[in-house]
Design an enzyme around this catalytic site. Structure first.
Site, mmCIF file in Angstrom:
data_model
loop_
_atom_site.group_PDB
_atom_site.id
_atom_site.type_symbol
_atom_site.label_atom_id
_atom_site.label_comp_id
_atom_site.label_asym_id
_atom_site.label_seq_id
_atom_site.Cartn_x
_atom_site.Cartn_y
_atom_site.Cartn_z
ATOM 1 N N TRP A 321 0.904 -1.223 0.097
ATOM 2 C CA TRP A 321 0.017 -0.162 0.057
ATOM 3 C C TRP A 321 0.878 1.318 -0.026
ATOM 4 O O TRP A 321 0.756 2.197 -0.635
ATOM 5 C CB TRP A 321 -0.888 -0.073 1.009
ATOM 6 C CG TRP A 321 -1.706 1.177 1.213
ATOM 7 C CD1 TRP A 321 -2.942 1.515 0.804
ATOM 8 C CD2 TRP A 321 -1.360 2.270 2.044
ATOM 9 N NE1 TRP A 321 -3.474 2.755 1.261
ATOM 10 C CE2 TRP A 321 -2.261 3.400 1.912
ATOM 11 C CE3 TRP A 321 -0.114 2.913 2.840
ATOM 12 C CZ2 TRP A 321 -2.327 4.543 2.569
ATOM 13 C CZ3 TRP A 321 -0.188 4.170 3.292
ATOM 14 C CH2 TRP A 321 -1.135 5.039 3.270
ATOM 15 N N HIS A 322 1.863 1.204 0.669
ATOM 16 C CA HIS A 322 2.951 2.456 1.009
ATOM 17 C C HIS A 322 3.627 2.750 -0.486
ATOM 18 O O HIS A 322 3.681 3.909 -0.933
ATOM 19 C CB HIS A 322 3.841 2.098 1.586
ATOM 20 C CG HIS A 322 3.412 2.173 3.258
ATOM 21 N ND1 HIS A 322 2.844 1.267 3.998
ATOM 22 C CD2 HIS A 322 3.582 3.234 4.012
ATOM 23 C CE1 HIS A 322 2.574 1.553 4.974
ATOM 24 N NE2 HIS A 322 2.723 2.824 5.324
ATOM 25 N N GLY A 323 3.582 1.866 -1.360
ATOM 26 C CA GLY A 323 4.348 2.111 -2.662
ATOM 27 C C GLY A 323 4.887 0.655 -3.484
ATOM 28 O O GLY A 323 4.979 -0.340 -2.958
ATOM 29 N N PHE A 477 2.619 8.234 -0.968
ATOM 30 C CA PHE A 477 1.983 7.094 -0.968
ATOM 31 C C PHE A 477 0.543 7.296 -1.442
ATOM 32 O O PHE A 477 -0.209 6.449 -1.482
ATOM 33 C CB PHE A 477 1.822 6.460 0.494
ATOM 34 C CG PHE A 477 3.381 6.244 0.726
ATOM 35 C CD1 PHE A 477 4.329 5.823 0.156
ATOM 36 C CD2 PHE A 477 3.458 6.555 2.071
ATOM 37 C CE1 PHE A 477 5.641 5.900 0.465
ATOM 38 C CE2 PHE A 477 4.923 6.507 2.626
ATOM 39 C CZ PHE A 477 6.029 6.116 1.746
#
Lengths: 477, 360
Positions: A321-323, A477
């Site tokens: 999800w962060h990247g 993000f």
């Protein structure tokens, strides 16, 4: 338009004046326009994505609530998932997967034409897509009634204080706050102001203050072990102050307008185990992942092995999800592994939070545990901050070779004096919240003491505001 | 509501009290000659006119840059009688450190330094042009280009873009002409004496401000306005924040590919080094370009911008980034300069280049 820039506060002043002058419905419409202006200031083209998500989820939610056949309800949910996750997939992950595919083929001796995808990441896309998804999933689970007012729903998706970096609000919390008339109060104005002040100190004085030291070491080709340790400690502080600073300002701004956004951080570095950490860190994401992913996967209902698998899957997806990068995958695996290992060792849930475990007899032991667990968290931040897989390997190798030649040499630029003062303030502030179990502990102070504290904080902000400011880390993000 | 107003009033009162206390402490410290780093921290936020006035009034102050780098002082006739080819340096502290280290390694190396603090390419190039009559055939001319100073190609003085240490020396701005050359806009103030005389000549002072406002991208009321507020340390802190923020924003805008303040720095730099080499060679001198890459990753990549031109035109050069990774924190001392070990390495490379050029 960053919270740390003067133009944001001019924008907010204009919005506030209009807000005070308008009746409730008109306030909402004006806030919607302001939110689109705020977002459009980055790149107006990406407003189309917010609109797409808004329109799709509004109609899906509406249709789902009127539909009684479960199979049709499921199909409608899939439409919402396809739209939101599809947008995320294209704009956030397509380039990553294409590059990884090319690299993978290379390992087998194939050299496919390099796939070049110059896709720009729309700011905040991970936040608002998760927020709207929670709306349709809650309706699907019959936990929520859909809103009839399209514009109120559009404001729920795009509300500017939390649009680009959260907290990821639940419709059950924010929508009623939008639909019902709000009351403005001097008290909320004051509390919102204090939140904004704490957020600005965290971001400008501390996070931006220590950033050059962190950047210098993580950009360095061959830093010493001691510098990697210092830089990673500082990065742990930077990312906490950067992200929780943003959240404080978002909550403060919203509070001044009469909204109540959820708390996103609860002194996370006072945690002593991974479970406690995730109840204190990025709470809106960790509860989202728990409610919509971990539980959907079966949670802890399928026995030990299934629980560990679900924990691991949830955290890996949380990492992604962060990247779109392998270091976030590794970070997710690390966090999932910590949670699974902790579950294996302790077995049951433990209730944690402020005001708990305040017994003085345990204080020293707990302090020691906090310091030790902070090192465990910091290795996770090393994975998170690293610029490449090679750097993770190099840095880890250097740390393992503890005490080797050159390990103790240090060239890391010292953080500015203001950042050090800011850190002392932060420690005292977070400690006060932790020990008193109350985020508004300062309201108990006599008026002159409270005012003196505010004055010192304002002076500290001015003292530290000379560092170079940068965008919030979580914007990417 | 009454309570909130009391809180605001008391907070303001405490702020004033803190500010007066800080002011008193700073005044006592300065009176006792204890101008440590904390005192300087507060001084950095003075307005530019405030800092220049303080430097004028107190010439002996530590770090006083009022008289440093002025163009008229750069044109001299030193080392005209030297036996060996003279190294004529047009640069800044980085280049001075390297060439002084070279002289340390070879004591008989004739060295003629023309430097300004953090001097931008428009300074180094203009001094090279103006110093032409002082150079002799066979000399080695060194043109220094500092990556962190490239945005100042859109400035006329360090006073507008180095807010914390605004040395007032001036330089022209070069802009590209459609025919391939460069146009030069000179400042109307070129010496410390001219700068001092502005206090007694409001018309000329106004003309100078107007020229800065017109020509210099960095000139701003945030850094030059309401100097009377300098009395408050709190205001100085706020101004420091606004001033450095303004300069950083303008630096980014100048080197951006497009936008209102975008400056064609690559074109100008390429024409500068081309013209520099052509002119030096026309005078039978040896041109050498120093590309100094500092540790700031946001800086312009000088090798990328100028490498092809230098190689294509066979202009000898020393690019620090080819020998030391600018991302290596260990290569720099805390003030941002290269360590003496790295300077020694660059000096040795330069001496090899000098020997090769002067042996031809």
């Amino acid at each position: 338009m960053l919270f740390t820039e003067l133009n944001f506060w001019i924008f907010f002043a204009v919005v506030s004046v209009l807000y005070v002058l308008l009746p409730h419905k008109a306030q909402n419409r004006m806030l919607l326009v302001a939110s689109y202006v705020f977002y459009g200031a980055w790149d107006w083209r990406f407003l189309s994505l917010i609109l797409l998500s808004t329109v799709a989820d509004y109609f899906v939610g509406f249709a789902m609530a009127r539909e009684n056949v479960q199979a049709r309800r499921k199909r409608l949910l899939w439409i919402s998932l396809a739209v939101n996750l599809g947008m995320l997939g294209i704009f956030k992950y397509l380039g990553f997967f294409a590059d990884s595919f090319t690299d993978l083929m290379g390992l087998f001796g194939y050299t496919p034409d390099p796939i070049t995808l110059a896709i720009v990441l729309p700011v905040g896309i991970s936040f608002y897509t998760f927020q709207t998804l929670s709306y349709t999933i809650d309706i699907y689970r019959r936990n929520l009634e859909p809103t009839r007012d399209f514009f109120d729903f559009a404001l729920f998706v795009a509300f500017f204080p939390q649009l680009v970096a959260g907290p990821i609000e639940r419709a059950s919390n924010l929508l009623p706050n939008i639909s019902a008339p709000r009351t403005l109060s001097w008290e909320a104005l004051g509390r919102g102001g204090v939140l904004c002040l704490t957020g600005l100190i965290k971001k400008i004085v501390i996070a931006d203050g220590v950033a050059p030291s962190v950047n210098a070491i993580y950009a360095s080709p061959d830093p010493s072990g001691l510098d990697i340790i210092f830089a990673t400690w500082l990065f742990a502080i930077q990312i906490y102050c950067d992200f929780s600073g943003y959240t404080d300002i978002a909550r403060g701004v919203a509070k001044m307008l009469g909204f109540r956004l959820m708390r996103n951080f609860a002194q996370p570095y006072f945690a002593i185990d991974p479970q406690e950490f995730w109840r204190r860190w990025h709470i809106s994401l960790s509860t989202w992942l728990r409610d919509y992913l971990y539980i959907s996967l079966g949670g802890n209902r399928g026995g030990r092995t299934a629980t560990y698998r679900n924990l691991m899957l949830t955290m890996v997806l949380g990492g992604i999800w962060h990247g779109a990068a392998w270091n976030f995958v590794l970070w997710g695996i690390y966090q999932g592994g910590l949670l699974a290992a902790h579950r294996a060792v302790t077995g049951a849930h433990k209730r944690v939070g402020e005001g708990v475990r305040r017994g003085r007899a345990h204080w020293l032991g707990r302090a020691l545990m906090i310091v030790l667990f902070f090192q465990v968290i910091c290795y996770g931040w090393l994975l998170f901050r690293a610029q490449s897989f090679d750097q993770i390997v190099d840095f880890t190798g250097t740390l393992i070779a503890f005490g080797a030649d050159g390990f103790w040499q240090s060239v890391i630029p010292a953080p500015p004096r203001a950042a050090i003062l800011g850190l002392i303030w932060l420690l005292l502030w977070d400690l006060a919240i932790e020990l008193r179990g109350n985020v508004r502990f300062y309201l108990a102070f006599p008026l002159p003491v409270r005012s003196a504290v505010y004055a010192v904080m304002i002076y500290l902000l001015a003292f530290g505001s000379t560092t170079e400011t940068s965008a919030f880390i979580y914007f990417q993000f | 509501m009454r309570q909130q107003i009391r809180v605001i009033g008391l907070t303001v009162a405490f702020l004033i009290l803190i500010d007066l206390t800080v002011m008193a402490i700073l005044t006592v410290a300065q009176a006792q000659g204890k101008a440590g780093s904390l005192v300087r921290y507060f001084e950095y936020g003075r307005s530019v006119p405030g800092k220049l006035k303080a430097w004028q009034d107190n010439p002996g102050t530590r770090g006083n840059l009022f008289d440093v780098g002025w163009p008229v002082d750069q044109i001299d006739d030193t080392l005209l009688e030297a036996e060996a080819p003279v190294v004529r340096v047009y640069g800044m502290s980085f280049v001075a450190n390297i060439t002084r280290t070279a002289k340390g390694l070879r004591e008989d190396l004739p060295l003629d330094l023309h430097t300004g603090p953090g001097a931008p390419p428009n300074f180094t190039y203009s001094v090279f042009l103006d110093d032409a009559a002082q150079r002799r055939a066979g000399d080695v001319a060194v043109l220094g280009i500092l990556s962190s100073s490239v945005p100042a190609m859109a400035a006329m003085s360090n006073r507008t873009w180095v807010f914390e240490q605004p040395s007032p020396y001036t330089y022209p701005i070069f802009r590209p002409l459609p025919d391939g050359g460069l146009t030069r806009v000179d400042p109307i103030i070129n010496s410390a004496d001219e700068e001092r005389s502005l206090a007694a000549d409001p018309v000329r002072a106004a003309a100078w401000r107007a020229q800065l406002r017109r020509e210099d991208v960095f000139y701003s009321p945030k850094t030059f306005g309401v100097a009377w507020l300098d009395a408050s340390p709190f205001v100085r802190l706020v101004r420091r924040s606004l001033g450095t923020g303004h300069v950083d924003a303008r630096k980014a805008a100048v080197i951006a590919p497009s936008g209102r303040h975008a400056f064609a720095y690559t074109t100008v730099l390429r024409r500068m080094v081309t013209e520099f080499a052509a002119q030096a060679r026309a005078q039978d001198q040896h041109p050498v370009v120093f590309l100094i890459q500092t540790r700031d990753p946001m800086d312009v990549d000088l090798l990328e911008a100028l490498g092809p031109t230098l190689v294509g035109q066979e202009i000898p050069y020393l690019a620090t980034a080819e020998h030391v990774d600018p991302r290596d924190a260990a290569a720099f001392i805390p003030d941002g300069h290269y360590t003496p070990e790295k300077d020694r390495r660059f000096a040795e490379i330069f001496l090899a280049l000098y020997d090769m050029l002067t042996a031809e």
